[in-house]
Design an enzyme around this catalytic site. Structure first.
Site, short mmCIF file in Angstrom:
data_model
loop_
_atom_site.label_atom_id
_atom_site.label_comp_id
_atom_site.label_asym_id
_atom_site.label_seq_id
_atom_site.Cartn_x
_atom_site.Cartn_y
_atom_site.Cartn_z
N ASN A 228 0.87 -1.18 0.00
CA ASN A 228 0.00 0.00 0.00
C ASN A 228 0.91 1.23 0.00
O ASN A 228 1.52 1.54 1.02
CB ASN A 228 -0.90 -0.02 1.25
CG ASN A 228 -1.75 1.23 1.35
OD1 ASN A 228 -1.81 2.04 0.43
ND2 ASN A 228 -2.41 1.42 2.50
N LYS B 186 0.12 4.31 -0.22
CA LYS B 186 -0.46 5.53 0.37
C LYS B 186 -0.21 6.70 -0.58
O LYS B 186 -0.23 6.51 -1.80
CB LYS B 186 0.08 5.74 1.78
CG LYS B 186 -0.09 4.46 2.62
CD LYS B 186 0.12 4.61 4.08
CE LYS B 186 -0.13 3.27 4.77
NZ LYS B 186 -0.04 3.30 6.20
N HIS C 176 -9.54 1.40 5.36
CA HIS C 176 -8.24 1.57 5.99
C HIS C 176 -8.37 2.50 7.19
O HIS C 176 -9.14 3.45 7.15
CB HIS C 176 -7.24 2.15 4.97
CG HIS C 176 -5.82 2.05 5.46
ND1 HIS C 176 -5.31 2.93 6.38
CD2 HIS C 176 -4.83 1.16 5.19
CE1 HIS C 176 -4.05 2.58 6.65
NE2 HIS C 176 -3.75 1.51 5.93
N GLU D 260 -6.61 4.81 8.23
CA GLU D 260 -6.35 6.23 7.93
C GLU D 260 -7.60 6.89 7.35
O GLU D 260 -7.85 8.06 7.58
CB GLU D 260 -5.14 6.36 7.00
CG GLU D 260 -3.84 6.14 7.76
CD GLU D 260 -2.69 5.58 6.94
OE1 GLU D 260 -2.74 5.63 5.69
OE2 GLU D 260 -1.73 5.07 7.56
N GLU E 82 -5.37 -5.00 10.55
CA GLU E 82 -4.32 -4.01 10.74
C GLU E 82 -4.56 -3.28 12.06
O GLU E 82 -5.32 -2.31 12.11
CB GLU E 82 -4.35 -2.97 9.61
CG GLU E 82 -4.03 -3.52 8.25
CD GLU E 82 -3.41 -2.45 7.35
OE1 GLU E 82 -2.27 -2.66 6.91
OE2 GLU E 82 -4.04 -1.41 7.11
N GLY F 238 2.69 2.10 10.96
CA GLY F 238 3.66 3.18 10.87
C GLY F 238 4.39 3.49 12.16
O GLY F 238 5.03 4.53 12.30
N SER G 98 3.54 -2.33 10.35
CA SER G 98 5.00 -2.36 10.53
C SER G 98 5.63 -3.69 10.10
O SER G 98 6.54 -4.20 10.76
CB SER G 98 5.37 -2.03 11.98
OG SER G 98 4.98 -0.71 12.28
P1 13P Z 1 3.09 0.27 7.74
O1 13P Z 1 3.55 -1.01 7.11
O2 13P Z 1 3.85 1.46 7.30
O3 13P Z 1 2.97 0.13 9.23
O4 13P Z 1 1.59 0.53 7.20
C1 13P Z 1 0.67 -0.49 7.23
C2 13P Z 1 -0.51 -0.09 6.45
O5 13P Z 1 -1.22 0.83 6.81
C3 13P Z 1 -0.80 -0.84 5.21
O6 13P Z 1 -2.08 -0.57 4.75
#
Ligand code: 13P
Length: 254
Positions: free
Chosen positions: A10, A12, A95, A97, A167, A173, A213
């Site tokens: 992903n 982003k 997601h 976010e 997740e 992150g 992560s």
């Molecule tokens: P990270 O791997 O940067 O923690 O992000 C995970 C994520 O949000 C994948 O959709």
């Protein structure tokens, strides 16, 4: 149960279409011969060129969000059929976010899931608890609510196009990967929720991925777990060599 290994990157809000093309050519070479299914969720502007570049490689290209409406006066939004036309095979929905920063509700996510599946896009549904919810012992309650609300009334057979991604928000992150055991426990619970909705046989075909992560050092232990079918990778997917290393760690018999 014969579920495939899946690794999804992903990106982003990173990478232009030119960067996307270079990345995909590089990654495709690095993972030649791998049996893991590889998906890349790229920014909207890169979908068309990325899907062209990825054509021969077997890498699937998708989007990170969409609107639930077929079309309409929704400035700045994008519809499932537009993503499909641009070459997207899948879309990430729910997601954390999107839920947290853009205030997306369970109900809105449900409508998007129904739209995506009706328009024949594979749907990667993200669910997961916050750190506070975990500390309060509410992990299962949150997972059940998010899974049930998103996947209710899914049209017959459409479950075949669903991928679930667990997740935990506190792991995204932050560098704090869930332990393999904690992830397995949450995945086993997610599978139970899927069984309640679709029954044992149908739900047995739905892949559940871990995200939060993920990196090449941690991934092997994670994908060894019985109910973990692959990973959804954010930060570590931005470098094709690192994503290739993760994919190689995922190779092997299930
Ligand atoms: P990270 O791997 O940067 O923690 O992000 C995970 C994520 O949000 C994948 O959709």
């Amino acid at each position: 149960m014969g579920r495939d290994r899946i690794v999804i990157g992903n990106w982003k809000m990173y990478k232009t279409s030119r960067e996307a093309a270079d990345y995909i050519e590089h990654l495709a070479k690095k993972i030649e011969g791998c049996s893991t299914r590889v998906y890349l969720a790229v920014p909207y502007t890169s979908i068309a060129s990325a899907s062209n570049t990825a054509k021969q490689s077997g890498i699937l290209i998708g989007a990170q969000n969409m609107n639930d409406a077929r079309d309409g006066a929704f400035t700045g939004e994008i519809a499932a059929m537009m993503l499909k036309e641009a070459g997207a095979d899948f879309v990430i929905l729910g997601h954390s976010e999107r839920r947290r920063i853009f205030n997306e509700s369970d109900e809105f996510i449900h409508r998007k899931v129904i739209r995506a599946l009706s328009d024949d896009l594979q749907t990667v549904l993200c669910v997961g608890e916050t750190g506070a919810e975990r500390e309060e012992g509410k992990t299962e309650e949150v997972l059940l609510r998010q899974i049930e609300s998103a996947l209710q009334d899914v049209p017959d057979k459409a479950h075949e196009k669903v991928i679930l991604a667990y997740e935990p928000v506190w792991a995204i992150g932050t560098g704090k990967t869930a332990t393999a055991q904690a992830a397995q426990e949450a995945h086993a619970y997610c599978r139970k929720c899927l069984e309640q909705i679709f029954g044992k046989r149908k739900s047995g075909h739905i892949s559940i991925l871990y995200g939060g992560s993920v990196n090449p050092d941690k991934v092997k232990e994670i994908v060894k777990q019985k109910d973990i079918d692959g990973v959804l990778v954010g930060g570590a997917s931005l470098d094709p060599d690192t994503l290739a290393a993760i994919i190689h760690q995922c190779e092997g018999k299930r």
